[in-house]
Design a protein around this motif. Structure first.
Motif, mmCIF file in Angstrom:
data_model
loop_
_atom_site.group_PDB
_atom_site.id
_atom_site.type_symbol
_atom_site.label_atom_id
_atom_site.label_comp_id
_atom_site.label_asym_id
_atom_site.label_seq_id
_atom_site.Cartn_x
_atom_site.Cartn_y
_atom_site.Cartn_z
ATOM 1 N N ASN A 77 0.857 -1.194 0.000
ATOM 2 C CA ASN A 77 0.000 0.000 0.000
ATOM 3 C C ASN A 77 0.894 1.246 0.000
ATOM 4 O O ASN A 77 2.126 1.133 0.105
ATOM 5 C CB ASN A 77 -0.996 0.011 1.180
ATOM 6 C CG ASN A 77 -0.319 -0.200 2.510
ATOM 7 O OD1 ASN A 77 0.737 0.380 2.771
ATOM 8 N ND2 ASN A 77 -0.910 -1.021 3.351
ATOM 9 N N GLY A 78 0.247 2.380 -0.120
ATOM 10 C CA GLY A 78 1.016 3.622 -0.162
ATOM 11 C C GLY A 78 1.700 3.919 1.165
ATOM 12 O O GLY A 78 2.813 4.452 1.201
ATOM 13 N N THR A 79 1.031 3.570 2.260
ATOM 14 C CA THR A 79 1.612 3.811 3.590
ATOM 15 C C THR A 79 2.966 3.105 3.704
ATOM 16 O O THR A 79 3.943 3.697 4.196
ATOM 17 C CB THR A 79 0.639 3.288 4.678
ATOM 18 O OG1 THR A 79 -0.651 3.849 4.447
ATOM 19 C CG2 THR A 79 1.108 3.648 6.062
ATOM 20 N N THR A 103 -4.075 16.534 5.541
ATOM 21 C CA THR A 103 -3.824 15.439 4.610
ATOM 22 C C THR A 103 -4.282 14.155 5.264
ATOM 23 O O THR A 103 -4.638 14.142 6.450
ATOM 24 C CB THR A 103 -2.325 15.356 4.230
ATOM 25 O OG1 THR A 103 -2.120 14.255 3.319
ATOM 26 C CG2 THR A 103 -1.427 15.137 5.439
ATOM 27 N N TYR A 104 -4.282 13.075 4.500
ATOM 28 C CA TYR A 104 -4.528 11.754 5.088
ATOM 29 C C TYR A 104 -3.351 11.420 6.007
ATOM 30 O O TYR A 104 -2.208 11.768 5.717
ATOM 31 C CB TYR A 104 -4.633 10.729 3.955
ATOM 32 C CG TYR A 104 -4.943 9.328 4.393
ATOM 33 C CD1 TYR A 104 -6.190 9.002 4.912
ATOM 34 C CD2 TYR A 104 -3.997 8.319 4.267
ATOM 35 C CE1 TYR A 104 -6.478 7.702 5.299
ATOM 36 C CE2 TYR A 104 -4.279 7.016 4.646
ATOM 37 C CZ TYR A 104 -5.522 6.718 5.166
ATOM 38 O OH TYR A 104 -5.809 5.434 5.547
ATOM 39 N N THR A 107 0.508 10.390 5.160
ATOM 40 C CA THR A 107 1.575 11.305 4.730
ATOM 41 C C THR A 107 2.566 11.513 5.870
ATOM 42 O O THR A 107 3.748 11.774 5.652
ATOM 43 C CB THR A 107 0.978 12.686 4.347
ATOM 44 O OG1 THR A 107 -0.048 12.505 3.387
ATOM 45 C CG2 THR A 107 2.030 13.636 3.798
ATOM 46 N N SER A 177 -0.056 10.432 -3.853
ATOM 47 C CA SER A 177 -1.186 9.498 -3.764
ATOM 48 C C SER A 177 -2.470 10.027 -4.403
ATOM 49 O O SER A 177 -3.331 9.249 -4.788
ATOM 50 C CB SER A 177 -1.472 9.177 -2.297
ATOM 51 O OG SER A 177 -0.368 8.511 -1.740
ATOM 52 N N HIS A 178 -2.597 11.360 -4.478
ATOM 53 C CA HIS A 178 -3.819 11.949 -5.053
ATOM 54 C C HIS A 178 -3.587 12.438 -6.479
ATOM 55 O O HIS A 178 -4.474 13.079 -7.024
ATOM 56 C CB HIS A 178 -4.256 13.167 -4.225
ATOM 57 C CG HIS A 178 -4.700 12.856 -2.842
ATOM 58 N ND1 HIS A 178 -5.132 13.820 -1.968
ATOM 59 C CD2 HIS A 178 -4.784 11.688 -2.179
ATOM 60 C CE1 HIS A 178 -5.462 13.265 -0.806
ATOM 61 N NE2 HIS A 178 -5.249 11.971 -0.913
ATOM 62 N N MET A 200 -2.332 3.255 -4.463
ATOM 63 C CA MET A 200 -3.271 2.722 -5.468
ATOM 64 C C MET A 200 -4.501 2.117 -4.785
ATOM 65 O O MET A 200 -5.133 1.211 -5.312
ATOM 66 C CB MET A 200 -2.566 1.674 -6.338
ATOM 67 C CG MET A 200 -1.343 2.244 -7.060
ATOM 68 S SD MET A 200 -0.690 1.157 -8.349
ATOM 69 C CE MET A 200 -0.183 -0.260 -7.372
ATOM 70 N N GLN A 201 -4.814 2.638 -3.587
ATOM 71 C CA GLN A 201 -6.011 2.204 -2.849
ATOM 72 C C GLN A 201 -7.248 2.495 -3.722
ATOM 73 O O GLN A 201 -7.205 3.361 -4.603
ATOM 74 C CB GLN A 201 -5.999 2.939 -1.493
ATOM 75 C CG GLN A 201 -7.198 2.731 -0.616
ATOM 76 C CD GLN A 201 -8.278 3.737 -0.919
ATOM 77 O OE1 GLN A 201 -7.999 4.782 -1.488
ATOM 78 N NE2 GLN A 201 -9.507 3.403 -0.564
ATOM 79 N N LYS A 204 -8.404 5.787 -5.426
ATOM 80 C CA LYS A 204 -7.433 6.647 -6.095
ATOM 81 C C LYS A 204 -7.614 6.664 -7.607
ATOM 82 O O LYS A 204 -8.313 5.827 -8.170
ATOM 83 C CB LYS A 204 -6.010 6.186 -5.738
ATOM 84 C CG LYS A 204 -5.710 6.213 -4.238
ATOM 85 C CD LYS A 204 -5.852 7.586 -3.672
ATOM 86 C CE LYS A 204 -5.463 7.735 -2.213
ATOM 87 N NZ LYS A 204 -6.024 6.797 -1.269
ATOM 88 N N GLY A 211 -2.398 -1.091 -2.809
ATOM 89 C CA GLY A 211 -1.096 -1.076 -3.469
ATOM 90 C C GLY A 211 -0.494 0.310 -3.399
ATOM 91 O O GLY A 211 -1.209 1.294 -3.179
HETATM 92 C C1 LIG Z 1 -2.413 11.594 0.804
HETATM 93 C C2 LIG Z 1 -2.303 10.117 1.045
HETATM 94 N N1 LIG Z 1 -1.111 9.615 1.384
HETATM 95 C C3 LIG Z 1 -0.949 8.313 1.619
HETATM 96 C C4 LIG Z 1 -1.987 7.435 1.542
HETATM 97 C C5 LIG Z 1 -1.761 6.020 1.930
HETATM 98 O O1 LIG Z 1 -2.010 5.142 0.941
HETATM 99 P P1 LIG Z 1 -2.618 3.708 1.237
HETATM 100 O O2 LIG Z 1 -4.048 3.865 1.607
HETATM 101 O O3 LIG Z 1 -2.428 3.027 -0.090
HETATM 102 O O4 LIG Z 1 -1.798 3.084 2.308
HETATM 103 C C6 LIG Z 1 -3.251 7.911 1.162
HETATM 104 C C7 LIG Z 1 -4.400 7.039 1.009
HETATM 105 O O5 LIG Z 1 -5.180 6.479 1.302
HETATM 106 C C8 LIG Z 1 -3.423 9.291 0.937
HETATM 107 O O6 LIG Z 1 -4.631 9.800 0.623
#
Ligand SMILES: Cc1ncc(COP(=O)(O)O)c(C=O)c1O
Length: 422
Positions: A77-79, A103-104, A107, A177-178, A200-201, A204, A211
């Motif tokens: 995942n992005g995290t 932000t989410y 970040t 991510s956005h 790639m949640q 997105k 991813g």
């Molecule tokens: C700004 C931002 N960064 C990071 C993430 C983390 O990505 P993920 O959900 O794939 O772990 C997200 C998403 O959900 C996000 O919106």
């Protein structure tokens, strides 16, 4: 067949006919999953290689070609990708990383898991990215990096931010991510700084289910990222990192090949799907701007900057219209508009930070205090005046025109709209 509603008709909240009567299910359907995705996933399933599959390398090659970068490493995942990037930056315990608050959480929170200290800086009102001047003001001798987020698909002010970073010798990570497919100064978002991560949640612009992809031109950063979370690849290296092949650096962050299969098909459609969203939203935005709303149309500077719309936010000035935002939202909802409030509570006000838990996660002595009253400009910008509309990935013009009518109807009759509690 849609019935045309004039902007002078009685607002629906007062018993009039709703301006929006077209079916909205297809218009907002996302992600678009069809036969291609089904075929791609079935192929992986039938291969029996459900953990380590060559389609992951194929996805990474697609990303390299798409962005013109030397390295792409897919993550679960992005995290995880952000964690890996910060690890690769080589942060030492107590090192400070400048981040946005609006932000989410992902970040920011990976900073804690590499022993870093997040330092929140203000955002600027035009693109809702980090404010370069405020970032510079918050640099101390412990600052090592900046994480920039291109919020909702709007490129941050990268020239100014990269200039601050260069002058203070700081690493910069783009949280892209956005912003799949956005451009800044003619270059793809994700290629501007030391490294970038794309989530790639499912929601997105490039959805895989779950991813994330780390990208960089820096050979050393890429190898450190592989060493952290992809031990199975180390045997294939020529470098001294090969000796860690039995353990890696202790995490397993690879993507599932099933998700990689979805991502590959989605990437092939990214450009035309982005183009459709952009056309739709720009069409509606021009009408909303004419009514006096701020819609964050793509900044024109530097030339070659193009935003995308992960989410569609607009700014509403209550003072100007004399109608409280909550009452506007209720009146628009009565017209059939899927309008709501943005969803990111400010991070510097969350108990993770204000109650001090962050320092235990980071295993550092607290060198900073998080005060919910900090970041007055970010707080003011996040308070009430932002509205969220659907991002209309598949809408037809007629629906967008109905949305414009709904806004016009309510705003031109603002004094008649009932106020909560009155
Ligand atoms: C700004 C931002 N960064 C990071 C993430 C983390 O990505 P993920 O959900 O794939 O772990 C997200 C998403 O959900 C996000 O919106």
């Amino acid at each position: 067949m849609a019935t045309a509603t004039s902007s002078r008709e009685r607002p629906a909240i007062l018993g009039g006919t709703p301006a929006i009567d077209l079916d909205q299910r297809d218009a907002k359907q996302w992600p678009v999953i069809g036969a291609e995705e089904e075929r791609a996933v079935l192929e992986v399933l039938r291969s029996g290689e459900l953990s380590v599959n060559e389609n992951v390398a194929a996805l990474e090659a697609d990303y390299r070609r798409w962005l013109g970068v030397r390295h792409a490493v897919a993550h679960c995942n992005g995290t995880a990708g952000i964690l890996a990037a910060l690890h690769a930056f080589g942060l030492e315990p107590g090192d400070e990383v400048i981040v946005p608050s609006a932000t989410y959480w992902a970040t920011v929170t990976p900073v804690l898991h590499v022993g870093g200290v997040p330092v929140f800086a203000e955002i600027e009102p035009q693109c809702l990215g980090l404010d370069p001047a405020d970032v510079e003001a918050r640099i101390t001798e412990r600052t090592k990096a900046i994480v920039v987020v291109h919020l909702f698909g709007m490129p941050s002010k990268m020239d100014e931010l990269l200039d601050v970073a260069r002058r203070h010798d700081l690493r910069v990570l783009e949280d892209a991510s956005h912003a799949h497919g956005a451009r800044y100064g003619g270059r793809p978002i994700g290629t501007l700084a030391d490294a970038a991560v794309f989530s790639m949640q499912t929601n997105k612009l490039l959805p895989a289910g779950e991813g994330g992809v780390f990208v960089t031109d820096d050979d050393e950063l890429a190898e450190k990222v592989v060493r952290l979370g992809h031990y199975e690849r180390l045997l294939h290296l020529e470098s001294p990192n090969r000796r860690f092949a039995a353990t890696g650096f202790g995490l397993k962050l690879r993507i599932s090949p099933l998700n990689a299969a979805v991502a590959r098909t989605q990437l092939a459609h990214l450009d035309h799907r982005n183009a459709r969203r952009n056309e739709n939203i720009i069409h509606l935005s021009e009408k909303l701007e004419a009514l006096g709303l701020q819609t964050f149309l793509a900044p024109k500077e530097p030339p070659g900057t193009q935003r995308v719309y992960f989410e569609y936010l607009i700014r509403y000035d209550e003072q100007r219209f004399g109608l409280p935002a909550d009452d506007l939202v209720r009146a628009l909802q009565a017209e059939g508009a899927l309008v709501g409030r943005p969803r990111y509570p400010l991070l510097h006000q969350q108990p993770l930070f204000t109650e001090g838990h962050w320092a235990r996660i980071a295993r550092v002595q607290p060198t900073v205090q998080y005060d919910p009253r900090d970041l007055p400009r970010t707080t003011a910008g996040n308070n009430g005046s932002l509205l969220k509309l659907p991002s209309f990935p598949q809408a037809e013009r007629a629906l967008l025109d109905q949305y414009a009518t709904a806004f016009e109807k309510v705003l031109t009759q603002a004094e008649a709209i009932p106020r909560a509690g009155s």
